[in-house]
Structures are given as structure tokens and as C-alpha cells.
Motif scaffolding. Structure first.
Motif, PDB file in Angstrom:
ATOM      1  N   HIS A 188     -55.392  34.817-105.559  1.00 54.23           N
ATOM      2  CA  HIS A 188     -56.354  35.913-105.481  1.00 54.23           C
ATOM      3  C   HIS A 188     -56.837  36.354-106.858  1.00 54.23           C
ATOM      4  CE1 HIS A 188     -55.210  36.030-101.271  1.00 54.23           C
ATOM      5  NE2 HIS A 188     -56.449  36.448-101.132  1.00 54.23           N
ATOM      6  N   LEU A 293     -67.522  39.593 -96.581  1.00 53.90           N
ATOM      7  CA  LEU A 293     -66.071  39.818 -96.658  1.00 53.90           C
ATOM      8  C   LEU A 293     -65.798  40.904 -97.693  1.00 53.90           C
ATOM      9  CD1 LEU A 293     -63.034  39.141 -96.225  1.00 53.90           C
ATOM     10  CD2 LEU A 293     -63.285  37.331 -97.919  1.00 53.90           C
ATOM     11  N   GLU A 297     -57.909  45.175 -98.557  1.00 56.39           N
ATOM     12  CA  GLU A 297     -56.545  45.368 -99.067  1.00 56.39           C
ATOM     13  C   GLU A 297     -56.533  45.745-100.546  1.00 56.39           C
ATOM     14  OE1 GLU A 297     -57.650  42.696 -97.617  1.00 56.39           O
ATOM     15  OE2 GLU A 297     -57.478  40.938 -98.914  1.00 56.39           O
ATOM     16  N   ARG A 331     -63.012  43.527 -93.800  1.00 56.44           N
ATOM     17  CA  ARG A 331     -61.807  42.919 -93.242  1.00 56.44           C
ATOM     18  C   ARG A 331     -60.676  43.936 -93.322  1.00 56.44           C
ATOM     19  NH1 ARG A 331     -59.244  37.729 -95.989  1.00 56.44           N
ATOM     20  NH2 ARG A 331     -58.619  39.186 -97.603  1.00 56.44           N
ATOM     21  N   LYS A 339     -50.279  39.349-102.183  1.00 54.08           N
ATOM     22  CA  LYS A 339     -50.773  40.723-102.375  1.00 54.08           C
ATOM     23  C   LYS A 339     -49.674  41.702-101.973  1.00 54.08           C
ATOM     24  CE  LYS A 339     -54.442  39.326-100.165  1.00 54.08           C
ATOM     25  NZ  LYS A 339     -55.741  39.016 -99.561  1.00 54.08           N
ATOM     26  N   ARG A 357     -47.337  39.638 -92.744  1.00 58.51           N
ATOM     27  CA  ARG A 357     -48.541  39.932 -93.508  1.00 58.51           C
ATOM     28  C   ARG A 357     -49.715  40.227 -92.579  1.00 58.51           C
ATOM     29  NH1 ARG A 357     -51.298  34.488 -95.949  1.00 58.51           N
ATOM     30  NH2 ARG A 357     -53.002  35.974 -96.021  1.00 58.51           N
ATOM     31  N   GLU A 429     -58.450  31.266 -89.810  1.00 56.19           N
ATOM     32  CA  GLU A 429     -57.779  30.764 -91.009  1.00 56.19           C
ATOM     33  C   GLU A 429     -56.408  30.195 -90.688  1.00 56.19           C
ATOM     34  OE1 GLU A 429     -57.333  33.909 -93.939  1.00 56.19           O
ATOM     35  OE2 GLU A 429     -57.022  35.413 -92.392  1.00 56.19           O
ATOM     36  N   THR A 451     -61.279  29.411 -95.381  1.00 57.62           N
ATOM     37  CA  THR A 451     -60.824  28.060 -95.740  1.00 57.62           C
ATOM     38  C   THR A 451     -59.657  28.072 -96.716  1.00 57.62           C
ATOM     39  OG1 THR A 451     -62.575  28.070 -97.372  1.00 57.62           O
ATOM     40  CG2 THR A 451     -63.011  26.888 -95.324  1.00 57.62           C
ATOM     41  N   ASN A 452     -59.447  29.187 -97.412  1.00 62.43           N
ATOM     42  CA  ASN A 452     -58.338  29.211 -98.378  1.00 62.43           C
ATOM     43  C   ASN A 452     -57.005  29.101 -97.642  1.00 62.43           C
ATOM     44  OD1 ASN A 452     -60.472  29.873-100.035  1.00 62.43           O
ATOM     45  ND2 ASN A 452     -59.993  32.047-100.068  1.00 62.43           N
ATOM     46  N   ASP A 453     -56.829  29.985 -96.658  1.00 61.01           N
ATOM     47  CA  ASP A 453     -55.584  29.925 -95.895  1.00 61.01           C
ATOM     48  C   ASP A 453     -55.597  28.756 -94.924  1.00 61.01           C
ATOM     49  OD1 ASP A 453     -53.810  31.913 -96.825  1.00 61.01           O
ATOM     50  OD2 ASP A 453     -55.161  33.440 -96.049  1.00 61.01           O
ATOM     51  N   ARG A 463     -50.798  27.806-101.346  1.00 66.21           N
ATOM     52  CA  ARG A 463     -51.955  27.945-102.235  1.00 66.21           C
ATOM     53  C   ARG A 463     -51.593  28.614-103.562  1.00 66.21           C
ATOM     54  NH1 ARG A 463     -55.445  32.678 -99.044  1.00 66.21           N
ATOM     55  NH2 ARG A 463     -56.460  33.149-100.996  1.00 66.21           N
ATOM     56  N   CYS A 500     -66.066  32.295 -95.163  1.00 71.81           N
ATOM     57  CA  CYS A 500     -65.905  33.251 -96.270  1.00 71.81           C
ATOM     58  C   CYS A 500     -64.823  32.804 -97.251  1.00 71.81           C
ATOM     59  CB  CYS A 500     -65.646  34.661 -95.768  1.00 71.81           C
ATOM     60  SG  CYS A 500     -64.097  34.808 -94.857  1.00 71.81           S
ATOM     61  N   GLY A 501     -64.187  31.671 -96.988  1.00 69.45           N
ATOM     62  CA  GLY A 501     -63.227  31.132 -97.964  1.00 69.45           C
ATOM     63  C   GLY A 501     -63.994  30.532 -99.140  1.00 69.45           C
TER      64      GLY A 501
HETATM   65  C1  PEP Z   1     -59.279  32.785 -96.790  1.00 69.42           C
HETATM   66  O1  PEP Z   1     -58.093  32.670 -96.504  1.00 69.42           O
HETATM   67  O2  PEP Z   1     -60.068  31.823 -96.886  1.00 69.42           O
HETATM   68  C2  PEP Z   1     -59.856  34.114 -97.070  1.00 69.42           C
HETATM   69  C3  PEP Z   1     -61.143  34.298 -97.222  1.00 69.42           C
HETATM   70  O3  PEP Z   1     -58.982  35.148 -97.205  1.00 69.42           O
HETATM   71  P1  PEP Z   1     -58.063  35.379 -98.495  1.00 69.42           P
HETATM   72  O4  PEP Z   1     -58.497  34.405 -99.539  1.00 69.42           O
HETATM   73  O5  PEP Z   1     -58.254  36.788 -98.906  1.00 69.42           O
HETATM   74  O6  PEP Z   1     -56.710  35.104 -97.959  1.00 69.42           O
END
Ligand code: PEP
Ligand code: MG
Length: 542
Positions: A188, A293, A297, A331, A339, A357, A429, A451-453, A463, A500-501
Motif C-alpha cells: 500500500h 475507489l 481505511e 469502499r 494496514k 480483515r 478480489e 487485481t492486487n488481492d 503481495r 480498481c486494482g
Molecule cells: C485490490 O486488492 O486490488 C484493491 C484495489 O484493494 P487494496 O489494494 O486496497 O487491497
């Protein structure tokens, strides 16, 4: 001149003075002193400096997060006037002939322990404040430049590592670039750097302790290189490249006000990812079509207690109003994993990314969730606000969420408070959510693919783990097929689906996403015009 090669998480080139950010928990050495009076005078100077810093932090916080949250800095100022505390430091210096740094740190520890042992919850909570002011004193005494970032000129921040809560507290106007020894490209902190539109390098094999504040650094986010104390040739070359980059940016600015539509007429929404109302400037500056997004948090990070309903309401309402009718997707809190927030008392977990989480906390502790939902439903009256829920894995979770939303609605109605139930969507995700996206689509208004998670869970790759960066491949065919599947399932149900990733901002995939039928890409504000350019120059039908 010293070169280091790291990994770039955001492109760009800057040159400026270095500010070394040292961790608060560094070791304080005990040394014997001769002149106690002189040492006590140093303490007085450090206390005065601390009060001034806190005054400035208070003013800044009032503007950015409101008076209620800023009050903590007033409490710290008051603690610095506490006679017992100051006398304890002085007496330790006189009787033990120890240096001021040691006396401040040891007194801080003693007082913090004493407060922590008290029965009264309010007094217990002061333990962290005492530690905080003692650390500030120690930093001032040892001349740490991190003592007050608010008074420094825009700088290249050099650190061992940065947590999201440290990053979010920084004054973005004062940061030219981040350069860290550790960190992963998908963390993050890296995401924040991209959002703030500043070059950032991680994995740089330097020794921050050997660097001096104020020395010049060139950070090249294109090559991943940082150069400390560049010679005149490098300086001149860098200046030229900075000018060339500015020129490219100017060309992109010409796309402002234009539509995101392909040559053959396919339209796509390009929205912005933000972490706080403070990022709204970047959103407007880059002509975002909406906010896809808002990572709420971040409102919870870097503080000692939960944000109140009123503080949250103000932040959400402000975002909705500033976007003047454009979509603002907020969100709900995605706390946990990297986090971490002390006051949530999440406890130690072996596997926090797969742990307690996000929506799991909200469903288990609805009293926390309800405060946020109240703020969101109230703020929805002021604009085109939508709510999005993170980390969904089942239809049952969505149904439970709706039950809690209904309870909140009843309460607001009974209290005669103005509210509106807005559009509600979910993040896709987890692989589970992808596989049942046909069923989930019947329940919600929209999907946004994280897409990150999703990459982390699909490829079984943490990650946060910098050693795995080379294996973390969001271009993996599994991920691209999943995106296609989610989009198709959404459309079958008449719902829209976005990304939104971070992958949504990857310019090498923009054409593919448009062709897949992705309806929206929510990206770092700095990427909006770059993606608009690609969309406007492509054809959707190959
Ligand atoms: C994700 O997981 O792609 C996402 C947008 O949320 P974060 O990166 O905040 O976990
Ligand atoms: Mg996520």
C-alpha cells in the motif's frame, strides 16, 4: 557521487535534498555527562521546539481532518507542560549524570508503564501519548530531521521502510520522491506513491544511516536508480530530462475535457483511486470522470482512536460534493493485513493477509461497521455516492451486510436523520468471488475487480513479500481469464464491472480491457490522461 539500483514503483524523475526518515524505535545510547545544567538546558530547548511542532501539526490537522482528530496534538502539548514528567527528566540528569536523550526516553518508558497499569481507560490510553512525546523529544535532542516534516522544503524521503500509516501522515507537498531499502511493489505504500504521483524506488541497497540530510539526490523512476551527490554533468542532464517530462505532461493536459471514447465509439469510464479527501486535488487536476475507489481505511490509519461518525460523514460528504454529481465509490474499511491499526487490537496472526480483515471485521464487529454505514448513508444525500464492500467471498456475506444496512436505515429513520440508500457494489478480489460472480451479480449493483488481492490469492503469493516480486504476475493468464469471466457474468445480469486494482492502470493492457468489455478503470489520478490517450487512439472492434 553514489549510485544505487532499486525497483521503481512509479515513474518520474526528480532532484532535490534528502530527508532521512529514521524509525521511532531507534536505540537511545546512555552516556555520562559532566554539566547537568547544560544538559537540562538542552531539554528545555527540545521541549520548546516540540511545542512549536505540535502547534503546527495541530493547525494542519484541523484543516485536513477536523478539530476533533486534531485535538490529540493539543493533548501532547499539555503533556509537555506536565511538571512531574519534566521534573523526572531533570532529576535523572542531575542524579545519574546521564545525557538528555537517555533521560527523556527512560522517563517516557516509566510514565508510559505507569499509565498503562491504571484502571481508568482514559488514563491507560495516555501511555501511547507519553511515549509519543518522549520520542519527539529524543528526536529533537538528537537533531533528527524527521522530527518535523512540516517545516522542511520538498525533499526526497529516504527510509529503511515505510508503513502505510507513516506514509499517509506525510505532507504530500513536501515529498519529491520515496526511496526505501525494503518494501514490495504491490504494498500500500507503493500504491500511495503512485496515487501521490511521485517517483518511488524500493529495494535500494543503501544505508540510510550513512546518508546526510540535505545532500542532493536524483531519483530516476524510469531506470530505478538513485544518485546521491550527483556531479555537475548528471545534474545538468537531470534538469534537461525533468524539463522534457514536464513537456510530455503538458501534451497530456490537452486531453482534459475530452471523452474516453474509442475511434469506433466504445466508451469507458476512467475514474480515480484516492485515500483521502486530501487527494481530491489530484482527481480534479487530472479530470477524473469520478472516484472509483476511495480507500476509506486511510481515515482510520495513523491515529489513536476510531474516527467518529461525524468525521467520516464530513469526509464522505466533502468528496461527494466536490465531485458535483460524478460517481464517488467509497469502499468500506479494509483494515488488516498490512494496514494495521493498534486500537483495533487485531492481535498477532500467522497469516494476516488471509486473516481477520476488511469485511470480516465489519461482520464480526458490527458496532464499528455501523458507524461507517451511518456516515455513508447520511453523506449519500449530498451527491452521487456508492458504497463498495471489500474481500467478499460469498453471497451470505452480502446478505448479512444488507441486514446490517437495513438496521442502520431503521435507526436513522427513527431518529429523523436525513439519509439515502445508495448503489451498493462489491470488490471482486478473491477467487471465490470470481467463481460465483454470476450469483453475486444478482445481489449487487456493480463489481470492481481488485487485481492486487486477486493476484495474491490466485497465485498464492503474498503481495507484501519483496522476495516474491518476480513471481507476482498480474498478467498471468489465470487473472486475465478471471477478469473476462467477471465482466461477462456482470453483463448477463445487467450490471457493470470495473477494475480498481493496480492492473487497471497498466497501459499495456488498456486495449485488451476495452475489448473485454470492462466498463470502468479506476486508477491513480496521474494515469487518467495517459489511459484516455490510449482509448481515444484505439478501435474496440479489432
Ligand atoms: C485490490 O486488492 O486490488 C484493491 C484495489 O484493494 P487494496 O489494494 O486496497 O487491497
Ligand atoms: Mg484489496
Amino acid at each position: 557521487m553514489q549510485y544505487f539500483q532499486g525497483k521503481s514503483v512509479y515513474k518520474g524523475i526528480v532532484m532535490g535534498p534528502v530527508a532521512v526518515l529514521r524509525k521511532n524505535d531507534y536505540q537511545v545510547k546512555r552516556t555520562r555527562i559532566e554539566d547537568a545544567d547544560a544538559e537540562i538546558l538542552r531539554v528545555t530547548g527540545a521541549v520548546e521546539a516540540a511545542k512549536e511542532q505540535l502547534g503546527r501539526l495541530y493547525n494542519k490537522a484541523v484543516q485536513e481532518v477536523g478539530e476533533a482528530s486534531a485535538a490529540i496534538f493539543e493533548v501532547h502539548q499539555m503533556l509537555l507542560e506536565d511538571e512531574d514528567y519534566l521534573e523526572s527528566i531533570q532529576s535523572m540528569i542531575r542524579t545519574e549524570l546521564v545525557n538528555a536523550e537517555y533521560a527523556a526516553a527512560a522517563t517516557g518508558d516509566n510514565f508510559a508503564q505507569m499509565f498503562a497499569a491504571m484502571d481508568d481507560d482514559y488514563m491507560k490510553a495516555r501511555a501511547a501519548d507519553i511515549k509519543d512525546i518522549s520520542e519527539r523529544l529524543v528526536r529533537n535532542l538528537s537533531g533528527g530531521a524527521d522530527a518535523d516534516l512540516s517545516s522542511m522544503e520538498p525533499s526526497v524521503i529516504v527510509a529503511d521502510d515505510l508503513s502505510p500509516s507513516e506514509t499517509v501522515q506525510m505532507d504530500k507537498e513536501k515529498i519529491l520522491a520515496f526511496v526505501t531499502v525494503h518494501g514490495s511493489t504491490n504494498s500500500h505504500t507503493a500504491i500511495l506513491a503512485r496515487m501521490m504521483n511521485i517517483p518511488a524506488l524500493i529495494g535500494v541497497p543503501m544505508k540510510p544511516d550513512e546518508l546526510k540530510n540535505g545532500m542532493t539526490a536524483v531519483v530516476d523512476g524510469f531506470s530505478g536508480q538513485v544518485i546521491f551527490e550527483p556531479d555537475e554533468t548528471v545534474k545538468a542532464e537531470t534538469k534537461k530530462r525533468i524539463e522534457e517530462e514536464a513537456e510530455k505532461q503538458k501534451l497530456l493536459q490537452e486531453l482534459k475535457g475530452k471523452e474516453n471514447v474509442t475511434l469506433d465509439g466504445r466508451r469507458i469510464h476512467i475514474y480515480a483511486n484516492i485515500g483521502s479527501v486530501g487527494d481530491m486535488g489530484y482527481v480534479l487536476e487530472n479530470d477524473a470522470g469520478g472516484i472509483g475507489l476511495f480507500r476509506s481505511e486511510f481515515l482510520y490509519l495513523g491515529r489513536n482512536d476510531f474516527p467518529t461518525e461525524e468525521e467520516q460523514f464530513q469526509a464522505y460528504r466533502q468528496a461527494a460534493q466536490m465531485m458535483a454529481g460524478k460517481k464517488v465509490i467509497i469502499r468500506t474499511l479494509d483494515i488488516g493485513a498490512d494496514k494495521q491499526v493498534d486500537y483495533f487490537q487485531l492481535g498477532q496472526e500467522d497469516n494476516p493477509a488471509m486473516g481477520y480483515r476488511a469485511i470480516r471485521i465489519c461482520l464480526k464487529q458490527p458496532e464499528i461497521f455501523k458507524v461507517q454505514l451511518r456516515a455513508l448513508l447520511r453523506a449519500a444525500v449530498y451527491g452521487n455516492l456508492s458504497i463498495m464492500y471489500p474481500m467478499i467471498t460469498s453471497t451470505e456475506e452480502v446478505k448479512q451486510i444488507y441486514e446490517i444496512v437495513a438496521e442502520v436505515e431503521e435507526e436513522l429513520k427513527a431518529q429523523g436523520v436525513q439519509y439515502r440508500i445508495p448503489e451498493q457494489g462489491i470488490m471482486i478480489e478473491t477467487p471465490a468471488a470470481v467463481m460465483i460472480s454470476d450469483r453475486l451479480a444478482e445481489l449487487v449493483d456493480f463489481f470492481s475487480i481488485g487485481t492486487n488481492d486477486l493476484t495474491q490469492y490466485t497465485l498464492a503469493i503474498d503481495r507484501q513479500n519483496e522476495r516474491l516480486d518476480d513471481f507476482y504476475n498480474p498478467h498471468h493468464e489465470a487473472i486475465l481469464r478471471m477478469i473476462q469471466m467477471v465482466v461477462e457474468n456482470a453483463h448477463k445480469c445487467g450490471k457493470w464491472a470495473g477494475i480498481c486494482g493496480e492492473l487497471g492502470a497498466d497501459p499495456t493492457l488498456t486495449e485488451q480491457f476495452v475489448r473485454m468489455g470492462v466498463d470502468e478503470l479506476s486508477v491513480a489520478p496521474s494515469m487518467i490522461l495517459k489511459l484516455r490517450k490510449i482509448v481515444r487512439e484505439m478501435k474496440a472492434e479489432a
